[in-house]
Design a protein around this motif. Structure first.
Motif, short mmCIF file in Angstrom:
data_model
loop_
_atom_site.label_atom_id
_atom_site.label_comp_id
_atom_site.label_asym_id
_atom_site.label_seq_id
_atom_site.Cartn_x
_atom_site.Cartn_y
_atom_site.Cartn_z
N VAL A 1 0.84 -1.20 0.00
CA VAL A 1 0.00 0.00 0.00
C VAL A 1 0.87 1.26 0.00
CG1 VAL A 1 -1.64 1.36 1.37
CG2 VAL A 1 -2.02 -1.08 1.03
N GLY A 2 1.92 1.28 0.83
CA GLY A 2 2.81 2.43 0.85
C GLY A 2 3.48 2.65 -0.49
N ALA A 3 3.93 1.56 -1.13
CA ALA A 3 4.56 1.68 -2.44
C ALA A 3 3.56 2.17 -3.48
CB ALA A 3 5.13 0.33 -2.85
N ALA A 4 2.33 1.63 -3.45
CA ALA A 4 1.31 2.01 -4.44
C ALA A 4 0.95 3.48 -4.32
CB ALA A 4 0.07 1.13 -4.26
N SER B 1 -3.53 4.40 -14.48
CA SER B 1 -2.53 3.69 -13.67
C SER B 1 -2.54 4.21 -12.24
CB SER B 1 -1.14 3.87 -14.28
OG SER B 1 -0.14 3.36 -13.42
N ALA B 2 -2.56 5.54 -12.08
CA ALA B 2 -2.61 6.13 -10.73
C ALA B 2 -3.90 5.75 -10.02
CB ALA B 2 -2.47 7.64 -10.82
N ALA B 3 -5.01 5.72 -10.77
CA ALA B 3 -6.29 5.33 -10.16
C ALA B 3 -6.28 3.87 -9.74
CB ALA B 3 -7.43 5.59 -11.15
N LEU B 4 -5.67 3.00 -10.54
CA LEU B 4 -5.59 1.58 -10.18
C LEU B 4 -4.78 1.39 -8.91
CD1 LEU B 4 -5.99 -1.45 -10.78
CD2 LEU B 4 -3.94 -1.35 -12.20
N LEU B 5 -3.63 2.05 -8.82
CA LEU B 5 -2.79 1.94 -7.62
C LEU B 5 -3.51 2.48 -6.39
CD1 LEU B 5 0.61 3.06 -9.19
CD2 LEU B 5 0.08 0.78 -8.33
N THR B 6 -4.15 3.63 -6.55
CA THR B 6 -4.87 4.22 -5.42
C THR B 6 -6.06 3.37 -5.01
OG1 THR B 6 -4.24 6.43 -6.18
CG2 THR B 6 -6.03 6.29 -4.59
N GLY B 7 -6.83 2.92 -6.00
CA GLY B 7 -8.00 2.10 -5.69
C GLY B 7 -7.64 0.81 -5.00
N ALA B 8 -6.58 0.15 -5.46
CA ALA B 8 -6.15 -1.10 -4.81
C ALA B 8 -5.69 -0.84 -3.39
CB ALA B 8 -5.03 -1.74 -5.63
N ALA B 9 -4.95 0.27 -3.19
CA ALA B 9 -4.49 0.59 -1.83
C ALA B 9 -5.65 0.89 -0.90
CB ALA B 9 -3.53 1.79 -1.90
#
Length: 345
Positions: free
Chosen positions: A80-83, A257-265
């Motif tokens: 989560v921190g990395a994402a 890409s940013a939305a995918l990382l944020t949403g997963a986190a």
């Protein structure tokens, strides 16, 4: 000579960052209600990851604590921190604005709204994949709305970005509160949502790790692939197009890409603020603005930072646990104010 010195500097940075992350993981697993020596943690990790080495100098209790209980939580915190850090670096590069980050521009709030809808509708009980799916959709819609409202010639003015982010975040927060209030009669669900919105990794298992890993790897791969385009787009849309960059396509790919990382986190950790804001700034001072080096550096430092913050949240008020979102807000809010008040001249 400058290139050689910069290469050595970056090599040293990545070596230290990897060492910091490894130490954070070991101590994050070792420290808890039942403390374990780091040697026992390492013995379990080596024994489980490399069973052919025959390392078995640990008890079944130590194995259960390390492998089944603490390691999944620590790995989720690291991912989560990395994402969030990578998403923040992408947003700051795309908006060309130092205040852009998942929580500031409303992306985290959009992801939280999507996840809350999935939980309250009972979809999360049917399949764990609904939460990250709805969270991604919410994050993507929120980020797209902010970009559409603020971007002018590829640049987002600070005031406009903040106002749009506050407006979209407030709107998502209002709908989230509405969903929670409608679910209040089912107090177990409402309580779960309320605690989840403050961020935290309690009760995280290997299932959450498996949900997060593919989303993170895909988002990181896209971020690294489009790192050169982000560097060129920092010159402005017209110059980027003159140099052969398809700015419209690159913009939408980076946004998703940013939305995918944020949403997963958000789907596995709730709303955890300021990681995507402070980590890219700190790392950029050390490795420079080039995204090919900045993005993996943010991933490493963001992972180590959130593992450490989660450890602090677990131990600062034993036996109770402080919500992780509170800890990161206390750390990150003063830095945000410093950026906001910094002279621009």
């Amino acid at each position: 000579m400058l290139t050689s010195n910069r290469l050595v500097s970056r090599t040293l940075f990545f070596t230290l960052a990897l060492g910091l992350l490894a130490a954070a993981v070991v101590f994050g697993v070792a420290i808890g209600s039942v403390p374990l020596p780091p040697s026992s943690v390492l013995a379990v990790l080596v024994g489980k990851l490399f069973p052919w080495l025959g390392v078995g100098d640990f008890t079944p209790t130590e194995e259960a604590i390390v492998w089944a209980m603490r390691l999944p939580r620590v790995l989720v915190a690291a991912l989560v921190g990395a994402a969030l850090a990578v998403a923040g670096a992408q947003m700051q590069g795309l908006f060309r604005n130092p205040l852009a980050s998942p929580d500031i521009v409303g992306t985290s709030a959009g992801g939280a709204l999507g996840a809350v809808i999935a939980i309250s509708a009972g979809l999360a009980a049917q399949s764990p994949f609904y939460i990250p799916l709805f969270s991604f959709v919410g994050s993507a819609l929120a980020l797209t709305a902010v970009y559409a409202l603020t971007a002018r010639a590829g640049r987002a003015p600070v005031t406009t970005l903040l106002l749009a982010g506050v407006a979209i975040g407030a709107l998502c927060g209002a709908f989230t509160a509405l969903v929670v209030s409608l679910a209040w009669k089912r107090w177990e669900v409402a309580q779960e949502i309320s605690f989840w919105l403050m961020g935290g990794f309690d009760s995280r298992t290997w299932l959450h790790v498996r949900l997060l890993v593919p989303c993170f790897l895909f988002g990181l791969g896209v971020a690294l692939t489009y790192a050169p385009e982000l560097d060129v787009m920092s010159l402005g849309d017209e110059d980027a197009r003159a140099l052969g960059v398809e700015t419209r396509r690159a913009t939408w790919v980076v946004l998703l890409s940013a939305a995918l990382l944020t949403g997963a986190a958000v789907a596995v950790g709730g709303i955890i603020g300021f990681v995507g804001l402070i980590i890219p700034h700190a790392v950029r001072l050390l490795v420079g603005p080039r995204h090919r080096a900045l993005i993996p550096a943010c991933a490493l430092v963001g992972a180590a930072f959130l593992v450490g913050a989660d450890l602090l949240a677990r131990t600062i008020n034993r036996p109770e646990e402080v919500r992780l979102g509170i800890v990161t807000a206390i750390i990150g809010a003063p830095y945000f104010l410093r950026l906001l008040l910094r002279p621009t001249g």
